[in-house]
Scaffold this motif. Structure first.
Motif, PDB file in Angstrom:
ATOM      1  N   GLU A 296      55.242  54.325  88.577  1.00 56.91           N
ATOM      2  CA  GLU A 296      55.418  52.866  88.509  1.00 56.91           C
ATOM      3  C   GLU A 296      54.185  52.196  87.892  1.00 56.91           C
ATOM      4  O   GLU A 296      54.320  51.294  87.067  1.00 56.91           O
ATOM      5  CB  GLU A 296      55.657  52.270  89.909  1.00 56.91           C
ATOM      6  CG  GLU A 296      56.945  52.730  90.564  1.00 56.91           C
ATOM      7  CD  GLU A 296      56.726  53.941  91.468  1.00 56.91           C
ATOM      8  OE1 GLU A 296      55.616  54.120  92.015  1.00 56.91           O
ATOM      9  OE2 GLU A 296      57.674  54.714  91.624  1.00 56.91           O
ATOM     10  N   ASN A 297      52.987  52.635  88.327  1.00 63.09           N
ATOM     11  CA  ASN A 297      51.768  52.064  87.762  1.00 63.09           C
ATOM     12  C   ASN A 297      51.645  52.378  86.278  1.00 63.09           C
ATOM     13  O   ASN A 297      51.228  51.534  85.483  1.00 63.09           O
ATOM     14  CB  ASN A 297      50.528  52.551  88.506  1.00 63.09           C
ATOM     15  CG  ASN A 297      50.340  51.865  89.839  1.00 63.09           C
ATOM     16  OD1 ASN A 297      50.968  50.848  90.111  1.00 63.09           O
ATOM     17  ND2 ASN A 297      49.489  52.424  90.681  1.00 63.09           N
ATOM     18  N   LYS A 298      52.009  53.579  85.892  1.00 62.23           N
ATOM     19  CA  LYS A 298      51.958  53.970  84.476  1.00 62.23           C
ATOM     20  C   LYS A 298      52.882  53.080  83.651  1.00 62.23           C
ATOM     21  O   LYS A 298      52.508  52.574  82.587  1.00 62.23           O
ATOM     22  CB  LYS A 298      52.349  55.438  84.306  1.00 62.23           C
ATOM     23  CG  LYS A 298      52.300  55.893  82.855  1.00 62.23           C
ATOM     24  CD  LYS A 298      52.671  57.350  82.724  1.00 62.23           C
ATOM     25  CE  LYS A 298      52.526  57.778  81.288  1.00 62.23           C
ATOM     26  NZ  LYS A 298      53.741  58.249  80.693  1.00 62.23           N
TER      27      LYS A 298
ATOM     28  N   ILE B 203      51.400  49.565  83.330  1.00 62.72           N
ATOM     29  CA  ILE B 203      50.311  49.536  82.349  1.00 62.72           C
ATOM     30  C   ILE B 203      50.876  49.584  80.934  1.00 62.72           C
ATOM     31  O   ILE B 203      50.444  48.840  80.047  1.00 62.72           O
ATOM     32  CB  ILE B 203      49.319  50.688  82.597  1.00 62.72           C
ATOM     33  CG1 ILE B 203      48.545  50.435  83.897  1.00 62.72           C
ATOM     34  CG2 ILE B 203      48.366  50.853  81.416  1.00 62.72           C
ATOM     35  CD1 ILE B 203      47.702  51.605  84.356  1.00 62.72           C
ATOM     36  N   GLU B 204      51.848  50.451  80.705  1.00 64.90           N
ATOM     37  CA  GLU B 204      52.468  50.541  79.376  1.00 64.90           C
ATOM     38  C   GLU B 204      53.144  49.228  79.001  1.00 64.90           C
ATOM     39  O   GLU B 204      53.050  48.775  77.849  1.00 64.90           O
ATOM     40  CB  GLU B 204      53.468  51.694  79.340  1.00 64.90           C
ATOM     41  CG  GLU B 204      52.823  53.055  79.390  1.00 64.90           C
ATOM     42  CD  GLU B 204      53.812  54.197  79.592  1.00 64.90           C
ATOM     43  OE1 GLU B 204      53.433  55.334  79.266  1.00 64.90           O
ATOM     44  OE2 GLU B 204      54.943  53.964  80.073  1.00 64.90           O
ATOM     45  N   ASP B 205      53.820  48.600  79.977  1.00 61.54           N
ATOM     46  CA  ASP B 205      54.487  47.323  79.713  1.00 61.54           C
ATOM     47  C   ASP B 205      53.479  46.226  79.383  1.00 61.54           C
ATOM     48  O   ASP B 205      53.673  45.444  78.457  1.00 61.54           O
ATOM     49  CB  ASP B 205      55.335  46.894  80.914  1.00 61.54           C
ATOM     50  CG  ASP B 205      56.576  47.751  81.105  1.00 61.54           C
ATOM     51  OD1 ASP B 205      56.936  48.498  80.171  1.00 61.54           O
ATOM     52  OD2 ASP B 205      57.182  47.684  82.203  1.00 61.54           O
ATOM     53  N   ARG B 206      52.378  46.183  80.156  1.00 61.64           N
ATOM     54  CA  ARG B 206      51.358  45.163  79.897  1.00 61.64           C
ATOM     55  C   ARG B 206      50.690  45.381  78.538  1.00 61.64           C
ATOM     56  O   ARG B 206      50.390  44.417  77.830  1.00 61.64           O
ATOM     57  CB  ARG B 206      50.315  45.158  81.004  1.00 61.64           C
ATOM     58  CG  ARG B 206      50.848  44.574  82.294  1.00 61.64           C
ATOM     59  CD  ARG B 206      49.787  44.480  83.344  1.00 61.64           C
ATOM     60  NE  ARG B 206      50.338  43.913  84.557  1.00 61.64           N
ATOM     61  CZ  ARG B 206      49.624  43.632  85.623  1.00 61.64           C
ATOM     62  NH1 ARG B 206      48.318  43.858  85.615  1.00 61.64           N
ATOM     63  NH2 ARG B 206      50.192  43.122  86.687  1.00 61.64           N
ATOM     64  N   ALA B 207      50.452  46.621  78.189  1.00 59.43           N
ATOM     65  CA  ALA B 207      49.872  46.911  76.879  1.00 59.43           C
ATOM     66  C   ALA B 207      50.820  46.464  75.764  1.00 59.43           C
ATOM     67  O   ALA B 207      50.390  45.849  74.784  1.00 59.43           O
ATOM     68  CB  ALA B 207      49.553  48.399  76.752  1.00 59.43           C
TER      69      ALA B 207
END
Length: 104
Positions: A16-18, A21-25
């Motif tokens: 979920e954290n990964k 992070i990918e979505d925010r990037a």
């Protein structure tokens, strides 16, 4: 000259954290590496939604203003209230510049 990225950091995290992070990037228009590096170094990430649409419109208006100026200088058209048009375009440019200064 760009520096070559040769160092590697490995991190373990939940899926979920990964994904977050990918979505925010992606939302920031950055690669995950660039996003994490920017965040870790304490740099501020600013995303202005809709700016690409505004800039596209500004470029189109600039082209139109340039075409009218060329035709007016050739004597092929008479531009009515051309000063107002140029002033409005200058105002938009100033607003974009002001926004860019606030972001930096």
């Amino acid at each position: 000259m760009q520096k070559k990225k040769t160092a590697i950091i490995t991190a373990r995290m939940t899926p979920e954290n990964k994904r977050k992070i990918e979505d925010r990037a992606a939302d920031a228009g950055m690669t995950v590496t660039d996003y994490l590096t920017t965040c870790a170094l304490g740099k501020k990430i600013v995303r202005v939604d809709g700016l690409d649409t505004i800039l596209a419109e500004l470029k189109a208006q600039g082209r139109n203003l340039n075409q009218l100026t060329v035709l007016a200088n050739m004597g092929r058209v008479t531009v009515v209230r051309g000063d107002e048009l140029a002033s409005s375009y200058a105002y938009l440019c100033d607003e974009i510049y002001r926004l860019a200064q606030e972001v930096q």
